[in-house]
Design a protein around this motif. Structure first.
Motif, PDB file in Angstrom:
ATOM      1  N   MET A   1       3.123   2.604   7.929  1.00  0.00           N
ATOM      2  CA  MET A   1       2.213   3.751   7.963  1.00  0.00           C
ATOM      3  C   MET A   1       2.646   4.865   7.022  1.00  0.00           C
ATOM      4  O   MET A   1       1.817   5.691   6.616  1.00  0.00           O
ATOM      5  CB  MET A   1       2.098   4.287   9.395  1.00  0.00           C
ATOM      6  CG  MET A   1       1.337   3.384  10.339  1.00  0.00           C
ATOM      7  SD  MET A   1      -0.313   2.951   9.747  1.00  0.00           S
ATOM      8  CE  MET A   1      -1.080   4.567   9.689  1.00  0.00           C
ATOM      9  N   MET A   2       3.923   4.912   6.664  1.00  0.00           N
ATOM     10  CA  MET A   2       4.357   5.930   5.706  1.00  0.00           C
ATOM     11  C   MET A   2       3.727   5.693   4.337  1.00  0.00           C
ATOM     12  O   MET A   2       3.659   6.610   3.508  1.00  0.00           O
ATOM     13  CB  MET A   2       5.888   5.929   5.604  1.00  0.00           C
ATOM     14  CG  MET A   2       6.579   6.413   6.864  1.00  0.00           C
ATOM     15  SD  MET A   2       8.373   6.491   6.731  1.00  0.00           S
ATOM     16  CE  MET A   2       8.551   7.898   5.630  1.00  0.00           C
ATOM     17  N   GLY A   3       3.279   4.462   4.073  1.00  0.00           N
ATOM     18  CA  GLY A   3       2.584   4.184   2.825  1.00  0.00           C
ATOM     19  C   GLY A   3       1.078   4.312   2.921  1.00  0.00           C
ATOM     20  O   GLY A   3       0.367   3.984   1.968  1.00  0.00           O
ATOM     21  N   PHE A   4       0.571   4.762   4.077  1.00  0.00           N
ATOM     22  CA  PHE A   4      -0.874   4.900   4.283  1.00  0.00           C
ATOM     23  C   PHE A   4      -1.302   6.341   4.042  1.00  0.00           C
ATOM     24  O   PHE A   4      -0.672   7.279   4.535  1.00  0.00           O
ATOM     25  CB  PHE A   4      -1.241   4.485   5.710  1.00  0.00           C
ATOM     26  CG  PHE A   4      -2.700   4.634   6.036  1.00  0.00           C
ATOM     27  CD1 PHE A   4      -3.600   3.646   5.675  1.00  0.00           C
ATOM     28  CD2 PHE A   4      -3.170   5.759   6.698  1.00  0.00           C
ATOM     29  CE1 PHE A   4      -4.947   3.768   5.973  1.00  0.00           C
ATOM     30  CE2 PHE A   4      -4.509   5.895   6.998  1.00  0.00           C
ATOM     31  CZ  PHE A   4      -5.404   4.904   6.634  1.00  0.00           C
TER      32      PHE A   4
ATOM     33  N   GLN B   1     -17.355   9.453   2.409  1.00  0.00           N
ATOM     34  CA  GLN B   1     -16.398   8.377   2.647  1.00  0.00           C
ATOM     35  C   GLN B   1     -15.061   8.731   2.022  1.00  0.00           C
ATOM     36  O   GLN B   1     -14.982   9.100   0.846  1.00  0.00           O
ATOM     37  CB  GLN B   1     -16.925   7.073   2.056  1.00  0.00           C
ATOM     38  CG  GLN B   1     -16.119   5.842   2.418  1.00  0.00           C
ATOM     39  CD  GLN B   1     -16.462   5.329   3.799  1.00  0.00           C
ATOM     40  OE1 GLN B   1     -17.434   5.769   4.402  1.00  0.00           O
ATOM     41  NE2 GLN B   1     -15.671   4.418   4.316  1.00  0.00           N
ATOM     42  N   GLY B   2     -13.983   8.623   2.803  1.00  0.00           N
ATOM     43  CA  GLY B   2     -12.652   8.895   2.292  1.00  0.00           C
ATOM     44  C   GLY B   2     -12.071   7.700   1.560  1.00  0.00           C
ATOM     45  O   GLY B   2     -12.419   6.548   1.826  1.00  0.00           O
ATOM     46  N   THR B   3     -11.160   7.991   0.637  1.00  0.00           N
ATOM     47  CA  THR B   3     -10.489   6.936  -0.123  1.00  0.00           C
ATOM     48  C   THR B   3      -9.207   6.558   0.592  1.00  0.00           C
ATOM     49  O   THR B   3      -8.265   7.348   0.654  1.00  0.00           O
ATOM     50  CB  THR B   3     -10.179   7.405  -1.553  1.00  0.00           C
ATOM     51  OG1 THR B   3     -11.391   7.860  -2.172  1.00  0.00           O
ATOM     52  CG2 THR B   3      -9.559   6.276  -2.364  1.00  0.00           C
ATOM     53  N   VAL B   4      -9.155   5.349   1.145  1.00  0.00           N
ATOM     54  CA  VAL B   4      -8.011   4.886   1.925  1.00  0.00           C
ATOM     55  C   VAL B   4      -7.069   4.091   1.022  1.00  0.00           C
ATOM     56  O   VAL B   4      -7.502   3.189   0.304  1.00  0.00           O
ATOM     57  CB  VAL B   4      -8.472   4.017   3.106  1.00  0.00           C
ATOM     58  CG1 VAL B   4      -7.271   3.443   3.849  1.00  0.00           C
ATOM     59  CG2 VAL B   4      -9.349   4.825   4.047  1.00  0.00           C
ATOM     60  N   ASP B   5      -5.794   4.438   1.077  1.00  0.00           N
ATOM     61  CA  ASP B   5      -4.772   3.730   0.295  1.00  0.00           C
ATOM     62  C   ASP B   5      -3.637   3.351   1.239  1.00  0.00           C
ATOM     63  O   ASP B   5      -2.950   4.221   1.774  1.00  0.00           O
ATOM     64  CB  ASP B   5      -4.259   4.614  -0.846  1.00  0.00           C
ATOM     65  CG  ASP B   5      -3.221   3.905  -1.719  1.00  0.00           C
ATOM     66  OD1 ASP B   5      -3.017   2.688  -1.524  1.00  0.00           O
ATOM     67  OD2 ASP B   5      -2.616   4.569  -2.581  1.00  0.00           O
ATOM     68  N   GLY B   6      -3.433   2.066   1.455  1.00  0.00           N
ATOM     69  CA  GLY B   6      -2.377   1.610   2.358  1.00  0.00           C
ATOM     70  C   GLY B   6      -1.075   1.273   1.671  1.00  0.00           C
ATOM     71  O   GLY B   6      -0.117   0.852   2.340  1.00  0.00           O
ATOM     72  N   PHE B   7      -1.041   1.459   0.350  1.00  0.00           N
ATOM     73  CA  PHE B   7       0.160   1.079  -0.413  1.00  0.00           C
ATOM     74  C   PHE B   7       0.535   2.205  -1.375  1.00  0.00           C
ATOM     75  O   PHE B   7       0.648   2.002  -2.589  1.00  0.00           O
ATOM     76  CB  PHE B   7      -0.069  -0.230  -1.167  1.00  0.00           C
ATOM     77  CG  PHE B   7      -0.457  -1.380  -0.284  1.00  0.00           C
ATOM     78  CD1 PHE B   7       0.528  -2.148   0.333  1.00  0.00           C
ATOM     79  CD2 PHE B   7      -1.792  -1.677  -0.049  1.00  0.00           C
ATOM     80  CE1 PHE B   7       0.175  -3.203   1.164  1.00  0.00           C
ATOM     81  CE2 PHE B   7      -2.145  -2.737   0.767  1.00  0.00           C
ATOM     82  CZ  PHE B   7      -1.171  -3.493   1.379  1.00  0.00           C
ATOM     83  N   THR B   8       0.736   3.399  -0.811  1.00  0.00           N
ATOM     84  CA  THR B   8       1.040   4.564  -1.643  1.00  0.00           C
ATOM     85  C   THR B   8       2.316   4.358  -2.451  1.00  0.00           C
ATOM     86  O   THR B   8       2.407   4.783  -3.602  1.00  0.00           O
ATOM     87  CB  THR B   8       1.198   5.805  -0.754  1.00  0.00           C
ATOM     88  OG1 THR B   8       0.008   5.969   0.019  1.00  0.00           O
ATOM     89  CG2 THR B   8       1.445   7.051  -1.592  1.00  0.00           C
ATOM     90  N   TYR B   9       3.309   3.710  -1.858  1.00  0.00           N
ATOM     91  CA  TYR B   9       4.593   3.489  -2.532  1.00  0.00           C
ATOM     92  C   TYR B   9       4.728   2.058  -3.051  1.00  0.00           C
ATOM     93  O   TYR B   9       5.837   1.553  -3.210  1.00  0.00           O
ATOM     94  CB  TYR B   9       5.744   3.817  -1.581  1.00  0.00           C
ATOM     95  CG  TYR B   9       5.683   5.227  -1.037  1.00  0.00           C
ATOM     96  CD1 TYR B   9       6.018   6.314  -1.837  1.00  0.00           C
ATOM     97  CD2 TYR B   9       5.262   5.478   0.275  1.00  0.00           C
ATOM     98  CE1 TYR B   9       5.948   7.615  -1.352  1.00  0.00           C
ATOM     99  CE2 TYR B   9       5.192   6.764   0.769  1.00  0.00           C
ATOM    100  CZ  TYR B   9       5.531   7.824  -0.049  1.00  0.00           C
ATOM    101  OH  TYR B   9       5.463   9.105   0.442  1.00  0.00           O
ATOM    102  N   GLY B  10       3.605   1.415  -3.274  1.00  0.00           N
ATOM    103  CA  GLY B  10       3.636   0.059  -3.804  1.00  0.00           C
ATOM    104  C   GLY B  10       4.167  -0.934  -2.779  1.00  0.00           C
ATOM    105  O   GLY B  10       3.812  -0.898  -1.597  1.00  0.00           O
ATOM    106  N   ALA B  11       5.058  -1.814  -3.227  1.00  0.00           N
ATOM    107  CA  ALA B  11       5.587  -2.868  -2.358  1.00  0.00           C
ATOM    108  C   ALA B  11       6.754  -2.404  -1.503  1.00  0.00           C
ATOM    109  O   ALA B  11       7.252  -3.170  -0.669  1.00  0.00           O
ATOM    110  CB  ALA B  11       6.020  -4.066  -3.206  1.00  0.00           C
TER     111      ALA B  11
END
Length: 302
Positions: free
Chosen positions: A67-70, A2-12
């Protein structure tokens, strides 16, 4: 695995920027659609097309800024250019269908429902086509329940947007509607992203084919952003959109005219028997009417 998904790489940063782009596109689209409906002298298809392109570009720009933060921590993400461009075309076309339908047929319940469903499904299709353009060493899976919820949100948001486009004419009302629409569209995006899970395949850390987000998405964002700026300039320099109906109206020949212009003094003044000037005021001249002439000694045209 399972991959680790992060949709908020750059925070807010990316959610706020995405929301602002959605609001900008919605605000410009509402004002352009309002302009097409408020005067018969305007080029209606042009204003409707400008409004539809503004809303579609705003939605697409919102999507890819978000999507740039995904990211998937174990697998770098790349994007397929033709699929990404297709998602932009879909966004503009389906919004255009909805805007033109309600622009010409009005916001009757049947028309509004049909146009809202078509546009909402198109917006959801834009989202998932953009997701299909992602390239990584893994398989993306979606939670069906959350996907259906995101589609419902897209349909409701699209229906509300189309209703606002033909029903809300005031500047402040349009601004408030665009803020609400921005929340709905951005909420639809992040609801759809919540349905994503990634199952990694092969070696982790290996780069897939395609362009990186900064090399592909960022340059592609320039076009829609420039368009939104130019559309904003058009709206800013149109007095009917800036001032509303308070001081300007669409009477007569093709451009805005002032309502109730001040009366004009008669020149030269006339005098009564005692030599006192009479306070005579000429009635306001209608548009296209030639000015009155006084002929005789001591008089000249004015």
């Amino acid at each position: 695995m399972q991959g680790t998904v992060d949709g908020f790489t750059y925070g807010a940063v990316t959610p706020v920027a995405a929301y602002l782009m959605a609001c900008l596109g919605a605000a410009l689209g509402l004002r352009c659609t309002t302009r097409s409906l408020r005067t018969e002298q305007s080029w209606k298809p042009g204003w409707l097309a400008l409004g539809a392109t503004s809303i579609g570009s705003g939605i697409w720009t919102m999507h890819f800024i978000a999507m740039m933060g995904f990211q998937v921590v174990e697998a770098p993400i790349r994007y397929d250019v033709p699929t990404t461009v297709l998602s932009l075309v879909v966004a503009i076309v389906v919004v255009g269908v909805g805007v033109f339908v309600v622009g010409y047929r009005g916001a009757t319940p049947v028309t509004l429902t049909a146009a809202g469903v078509i546009t909402g499904l198109g917006v959801a299709a834009m989202h998932y086509i953009g997701m299909a353009g992602m390239r990584l060493h893994g398989r993306m899976e979606y939670d069906t329940t959350i996907v259906v919820l995101s589609v419902v949100i897209a349909i409701v948001a699209a229906t509300a947007a189309l209703w606002a486009a033909v029903s809300i004419h005031g500047f402040l009302a349009s601004l408030g509607a665009s803020l609400v629409m921005g929340i709905a569209v951005t909420g639809m995006h992040y609801t759809g992203m919540a349905s994503v899970s990634v199952h990694l395949q092969g070696l982790t850390g290996v780069t897939a084919e395609g362009g990186s987000p900064t090399s592909i998405i960022f340059p592609m964002l320039i076009g829609p952003l420039v368009f939104l700026v130019l559309a904003g300039v058009v709206v800013m320099f149109d007095p009917l959109l800036v001032l509303g109906e308070g001081e300007w109206s669409e009477q007569g020949g093709g451009g805005p005219v002032r309502k109730n212009p001040p009366v004009r003094p008669v020149w030269p003044p006339t005098y009564d028997a005692a030599g006192r000037p009479e306070p005579t005021m000429a009635p306001p001249r209608r548009q296209g009417q030639r000015p009155q002439r006084r002929v005789g000694p001591g008089f000249r045209d004015w």
